[in-house]
Design an enzyme around this catalytic site. Structure first.
Site, PDB file in Angstrom:
ATOM      1  N   GLY A  12       0.823  -1.206   0.000  1.00 27.24           N
ATOM      2  CA  GLY A  12       0.000   0.000   0.000  1.00 27.24           C
ATOM      3  C   GLY A  12       0.854   1.252   0.000  1.00 27.24           C
ATOM      4  O   GLY A  12       0.541   2.247   0.659  1.00 27.24           O
ATOM      5  N   ARG A  15       0.858   5.798  -1.800  1.00 31.03           N
ATOM      6  CA  ARG A  15       0.511   7.111  -1.245  1.00 31.03           C
ATOM      7  C   ARG A  15       0.416   7.011   0.278  1.00 31.03           C
ATOM      8  O   ARG A  15       0.555   5.936   0.857  1.00 31.03           O
ATOM      9  CB  ARG A  15      -0.833   7.582  -1.814  1.00 31.03           C
ATOM     10  N   VAL A  63      -2.982  -7.821  -2.519  1.00 27.92           N
ATOM     11  CA  VAL A  63      -2.438  -8.447  -1.314  1.00 27.92           C
ATOM     12  C   VAL A  63      -3.301  -9.590  -0.800  1.00 27.92           C
ATOM     13  O   VAL A  63      -2.836 -10.399   0.015  1.00 27.92           O
ATOM     14  CB  VAL A  63      -2.231  -7.410  -0.185  1.00 27.92           C
ATOM     15  N   SER A 141      -4.586   0.359  14.085  1.00 26.66           N
ATOM     16  CA  SER A 141      -5.237   1.666  14.132  1.00 26.66           C
ATOM     17  C   SER A 141      -5.870   1.867  15.502  1.00 26.66           C
ATOM     18  O   SER A 141      -6.199   0.893  16.193  1.00 26.66           O
ATOM     19  CB  SER A 141      -6.331   1.745  13.050  1.00 26.66           C
ATOM     20  N   TYR A 153     -13.578  -2.603   9.794  1.00 31.81           N
ATOM     21  CA  TYR A 153     -12.236  -2.043   9.914  1.00 31.81           C
ATOM     22  C   TYR A 153     -11.682  -2.239  11.328  1.00 31.81           C
ATOM     23  O   TYR A 153     -10.537  -2.650  11.517  1.00 31.81           O
ATOM     24  CB  TYR A 153     -12.289  -0.558   9.553  1.00 31.81           C
ATOM     25  N   ALA A 154     -12.516  -1.970  12.340  1.00 30.13           N
ATOM     26  CA  ALA A 154     -12.085  -2.131  13.729  1.00 30.13           C
ATOM     27  C   ALA A 154     -11.744  -3.582  14.032  1.00 30.13           C
ATOM     28  O   ALA A 154     -10.744  -3.876  14.702  1.00 30.13           O
ATOM     29  CB  ALA A 154     -13.180  -1.629  14.677  1.00 30.13           C
ATOM     30  N   LYS A 157      -8.415  -4.422  12.311  1.00 33.59           N
ATOM     31  CA  LYS A 157      -7.264  -3.801  12.967  1.00 33.59           C
ATOM     32  C   LYS A 157      -7.001  -4.426  14.337  1.00 33.59           C
ATOM     33  O   LYS A 157      -5.841  -4.543  14.765  1.00 33.59           O
ATOM     34  CB  LYS A 157      -7.485  -2.294  13.086  1.00 33.59           C
TER      35      LYS A 157
END
Length: 252
Positions: A12, A15, A63, A141, A153-154, A157
């Site tokens: 990743g 950027r 990935v 995160s 997402y949580a 992570k």
């Protein structure tokens, strides 16, 4: 093994945090494989490293796809040398409240964050184990502690934190350290997209975030890259299985 002879893979890295990390590791003397979903997207990062006198290779890979990951790691080993540093940074957002979240929202986030880290770690660790030296850094995160609208997402992570601690136990005897960095609010395209989704001006979004951060400013990709630089260094050889919150204040 000198830092000048080390080879790093950063996923990743077209950027944001990934690009800043790739540039920082190159400045530390490493040759860097800049990995992203499309090889063409890596050009700016690769060119920036070259302009600074470093050595970099752009690699396109999904990935979450085992064949592509294994081919990417094999290419890096052939063209740059055996990778002994890996930064699993690739990530995506598919934010939604639980009752609106689709299977695709969930699976995409899990595939990129968790499966991606698993596949790249599995493919790269053999080079580290053979050389009895390695560094893996996974990007977690502050959302791992819970964040409205980010159940997928949580969870991903938080999962990376358990993954990190387990790999630290398994790979430690072979001279490989494994740590996680958990950024807080960082000014990136991803946080800009979150502001847009919430229909909030990005400058106002940053000001509101800064007011809640003890150091009273939002983070920058370079803040995270500096921490990763330490964790991948020779001097961090007795730091493993840790989750470091790069968030401008205490977390968990």
């Amino acid at each position: 093994m000198s830092e000048e002879s080390r080879v790093a893979i950063v996923t990743g890295a077209a950027r944001g945090i990934g690009a800043a990390t790739a540039r920082r590791l190159a400045a530390d003397g490493m040759a860097v494989a800049v990995v992203d979903i499309e090889e063409a997207a890596t050009k700016d990062t690769v060119d920036a490293i070259a302009a600074d006198g470093g050595r970099a290779l752009g690699v396109g890979a999904d990935v979450s796809d085992r064949d592509q990951v294994e081919a990417a790691v094999a290419r890096v080993a052939a063209e740059l040398g055996a990778p002994t540093v890996l930064v699993n940074n690739a990530g995506v957002l598919r934010d939604n409240l639980l009752f609106k979240m689709t299977n695709a929202d969930w699976d995409t986030v899990m595939g990129v964050h968790l499966r991606g880290a698993f596949l790249f770690s599995q493919a790269a660790q053999k080079h580290m184990v053979e050389r009895k030296w390695g560094r893996i850094v996974n990007l977690s995160s502050t959302s791992a502690l819970g964040n409205r609208g980010q159940a997928n997402y949580a969870a991903a992570k938080a999962g990376l934190q358990g993954f990190t601690k387990t790999l630290a136990i398994e790979l430690g005897p072979f001279g490989v350290t494994v740590n996680a960095v958990a950024p807080g609010f960082i000014v990136t395209d991803m946080t800009a997209a979150t502001a847009a989704r919430m229909k909030v001006d990005f400058e106002d979004f940053q000001k509101h975030a800064a007011a809640e951060i003890p150091v009273r400013r939002p983070g920058r990709p370079e803040d995270v890259a500096h921490t990763i630089s330490f964790l991948t260094s020779e001097g961090a050889g007795f730091v493993s299985g840790q989750v470091i919150y790069v968030a401008g204040g205490p977390r968990a």
